[in-house]
Scaffold this motif. Structure first.
Motif, PDB file in Angstrom:
ATOM      1  N   GLU B 177       0.823  -1.212   0.000  1.00  0.00           N
ATOM      2  CA  GLU B 177       0.000   0.000   0.000  1.00  0.00           C
ATOM      3  C   GLU B 177       0.858   1.263   0.000  1.00  0.00           C
ATOM      4  OE1 GLU B 177      -0.572  -2.514   2.041  1.00  0.00           O
ATOM      5  OE2 GLU B 177      -2.546  -3.230   1.440  1.00  0.00           O
ATOM      6  N   VAL B 178       2.044   1.169   0.616  1.00  0.00           N
ATOM      7  CA  VAL B 178       2.900   2.349   0.653  1.00  0.00           C
ATOM      8  C   VAL B 178       3.315   2.731  -0.766  1.00  0.00           C
ATOM      9  CG1 VAL B 178       5.018   3.300   1.599  1.00  0.00           C
ATOM     10  CG2 VAL B 178       3.695   1.706   2.933  1.00  0.00           C
ATOM     11  N   GLU B 180       1.598   1.872  -3.431  1.00  0.00           N
ATOM     12  CA  GLU B 180       0.372   2.294  -4.126  1.00  0.00           C
ATOM     13  C   GLU B 180       0.038   3.737  -3.796  1.00  0.00           C
ATOM     14  OE1 GLU B 180      -1.666  -2.126  -4.468  1.00  0.00           O
ATOM     15  OE2 GLU B 180      -2.414  -0.742  -2.972  1.00  0.00           O
ATOM     16  N   ALA B 181       0.287   4.109  -2.534  1.00  0.00           N
ATOM     17  CA  ALA B 181       0.048   5.502  -2.151  1.00  0.00           C
ATOM     18  C   ALA B 181       0.927   6.438  -2.969  1.00  0.00           C
ATOM     19  CB  ALA B 181       0.313   5.691  -0.658  1.00  0.00           C
ATOM     20  N   ALA B 182       2.186   6.034  -3.171  1.00  0.00           N
ATOM     21  CA  ALA B 182       3.096   6.859  -3.971  1.00  0.00           C
ATOM     22  C   ALA B 182       2.630   6.926  -5.422  1.00  0.00           C
ATOM     23  CB  ALA B 182       4.512   6.304  -3.886  1.00  0.00           C
TER      24      ALA B 182
END
Lengths: 373, 286
Positions: B177-178, B180-182
């Motif tokens: 998710e980290v 994906e957040a980027a």
């Protein structure tokens, strides 16, 4: 034609060459400034739907429109959508300020504008004092604020929240719920919530889309979803305890209409006459636990026995057995019977809901989401 | 870290472990400063009465031991030190670089299917001695024997399973998710790896690099069988400090061993914070 803020059209996602259908052709239209919840148990396809909206997964079929334009095929960063992840996904190797400015720096905004927006977001979320802290030092609800702030600074057209409260302690959860409601009012964002928690959905959303097995079972105002479930799944998923559902059949005896399941017979009001199918058609009878009434053994109603009493503060949840069928009943604590006590169980006519035994759909609602599709 | 106080039995146990682990280091340090007469003395001399640096001198000037009547030391260790530095640094850099790319591929893109990590590890499932001889034959056929290119290639091949597996476990720890957040912030997937994933596993990257460097730095077998005259490494040189007249030159060997320890000790100190963090970091509160 009105332009919807977000519209899903026959959206479909298959895995494993079509052997697994995660999202089975859903339609959904969200209006500007509205807050909707995608509510369903885990594995119902709501997270896959979310991933397709933000662009982390590509749909197998169907289309996604934002502000009237298709965004399918566009990379996630180019859809003008903000997503707050369940686990926050905050960049722990950076400071809070750096986290907030990350997206803006990527998009190449001038420094002064970045600082202005970061300051604004920090102010709005009460992060001003934490800006220079490393994100590793933050607690759960602070991380959550950073995650929301990082998304808000990019001024997204739609804010998606994936189970935003599930990792917080009960107390922080209530506070964050209030805070989200405040944000909603203050900046008038269009918000899509993904959650498996009905309380969260009912308290935060204007409308709720209830999903199961990759389909939207009902998309309606929160109150409607609760009081007039379109599908037995919706009836059984919302409420605690959930709606009583009894499978049986319809009996037409001259003018009188009744529901029959084994030894249980419940007379049905005339309003079901027009919509109800033929004699002996399979149907499911539904009634909310808080709508059932219990009376003295001599009163009218079914003679039944209280088997379990679960006190819950102001009210009590009972299990009452009538004609070999267990019913959940919620009564005020003051009127609570003892286990083993004999009572009469009454079915108020207005609260009865009838579902088709074949399609599991509410017989009173001919038009619902899926049939309209 | 636990907050339990250091009790006496615990302190004694720790002391014992420290003594046992550090004893060989102590012995080598002492031997390195012993004159030839003290090397084999019976009973053993623990701390030399006349410490000398002649052993270190001998590493770079083979004639230096002559004052003690020990001759026949053939060569200086200069080339071995250079060879070890060259082979270890280049092989470690490439092994960790390739391993990092492979780790991300395996962790994030399930590259090649579920069996791939095991297939990669299978390269380490037999003793190196079993492949040493075939490699000598193959390498002499294709002209890679006695070249740094050949030695580095082998070092990369044998350490790559370790670097891949170690780094994969670190990448697995970083929630996707980290990244994906980027990506939602506008980065491509590759740039998300560079700006988010890799900084987040920095500690693991340092730990892996040090570990792979130690493997390469101390490797003996391949270096021995693949080197004739052009290339040499410290472990091979160590084994060559034997003369016809004085037997094994323990003091000179110890001096070279001390020299070989220096870069590792320095590197270990420099990155020790990262080493500890490499094992304990977590980007997500679960």
């Amino acid at each position: 034609m009105t332009r919807h803020k977000l519209e899903l059209i026959g959206l479909r996602k298959e895995y494993d060459d079509g052997n697994v259908v995660a999202v089975d052709g859903i339609d959904l239209a969200v209006e500007s400034g509205e807050t909707i919840a995608l509510l369903g148990p885990s594995g119902c396809g709501k997270s896959t739907t979310l991933n397709m909206i933000v662009g982390l997964e590509e749909p197998t079929g169907g289309d996604i429109h934002i502000d009237g334009k298709s965004v399918v095929g566009r990379p996630p960063g180019k859809r003008n959508i903000g997503l707050v992840f369940q686990d926050y996904a905050v960049f722990t190797h950076m400071t809070v300020a750096k986290n907030l400015s990350f997206g803006l720096e990527v998009s190449g905004l001038p420094r002064s504008e970045i600082n202005r927006r970061v300051g604004e977001a920090a102010e709005l979320l009460g992060l001003t004092d934490l800006l220079q802290e490393k994100a590793t030092r933050l607690g759960g609800s602070q991380l959550q604020r950073v995650a929301i702030g990082r998304t808000l600074v990019t001024k997204p057209a739609i804010l998606l929240l994936d189970e935003p409260l599930s990792n917080l302690e009960a107390e922080a959860r209530q506070a964050m719920r209030n805070e989200l409601r405040r944000l909603q009012n203050e900046i008038g964002l269009t918000i899509v919530y993904v959650t498996h928690d009905q309380t969260e959905a009912l308290s935060l959303a204007n409308r709720i889309a209830v999903m199961s097995a990759g389909k939207i079972r009902q998309f309606d105002a929160s109150g409607t979803v609760y009081n007039e479930p379109a599908h037995t799944f919706v009836a059984s998923f919302l409420g605690s305890p959930a709606m009583n559902l009894v499978r049986g059949e319809l009996r037409r005896d001259g003018q009188a209409l009744a529901f029959k399941s084994g030894a249980l017979t419940v007379p049905l009001p005339a309003r079901f006459d027009a919509m109800a199918p033929a004699d002996q058609a399979p149907v499911t009878l539904g009634i909310r636990p808080e709508n059932l009434r219990i009376g003295q053994p001599g009163d009218s109603g079914l003679i039944s026995t209280v088997s379990v009493v679960e006190p819950r503060g102001p009210e009590a949840a009972l299990t009452v057995e009538a004609a070999n069928t267990d019913f959940a009943v919620v009564v005020p604590s003051a009127a609570r019977p003892e286990p083993g006590e004999e009572v009469s169980l009454q079915f108020p006519e207005d609260s009865l809901v009838l579902f088709s035994g074949e399609t599991d759909r509410n017989l009173a609602l001919p038009h619902n989401v899926e049939e309209a599709a | 870290m636990s907050d339990r106080p250091l009790t006496l039995p615990l302190a004694l146990l720790l002391g014992l472990v420290t003594v046992v682990t550090l004893f060989p280091v102590f012995w080598i340090l002492m031997t390195a400063i012993k004159p030839p007469t003290d090397w084999n003395a019976v009973p053993a001399i623990w701390v030399p009465s006349e410490p000398t640096l002649v052993n270190f001198q001998t590493l770079f000037d083979p004639e230096a031991l002559g004052v003690y009547g020990v001759g026949g030391v053939s060569e200086a260790a200069t080339q071995a030190v250079f060879g070890s530095l060259l082979a270890s640094i280049v092989a470690t850099a490439l092994s960790v670089g390739i391993g990092l790319a492979a780790a991300i591929a395996l962790s994030r893109y399930s590259g090649g299917g579920r069996a791939t990590p095991l297939i990669i590890l299978s390269g380490r499932m037999f003793p190196p001695a079993a492949i040493a001889v075939p490699f000598v034959i193959i390498f002499s056929t294709i002209g890679l024997i006695d070249t740094y290119f050949g030695l580095i290639a082998i070092y990369i091949a044998v350490t790559l399973p370790f670097s891949t597996w170690m780094l994969k476990s670190f990448v697995d720890e970083v929630p996707k998710e980290v990244e994906e957040a980027a990506m939602l912030d506008g980065l491509t997937r590759v740039r998300a790896h560079l700006t988010v994933t890799i900084p987040l596993i920095k500690g693991g990257l340092f730990a892996t690099t040090l570990f792979i460097f130690i493997l390469n730095w101390s490797e003996f077998l391949f270096a021995l069988v693949l080197s004739y005259t052009t290339i040499e490494t410290i472990p091979v040189r160590l084994a060559k400090y034997v003369t016809a007249t004085a037997g094994t030159l323990y003091g000179v060997q110890a001096a070279l061993a001390v020299l070989a320890m220096v870069p590792l000790v320095i590197a270990g100190f420099l990155i020790q914070n990262h080493l500890a963090r490499g094992m304990t970091f977590g980007a997500v509160k679960r």
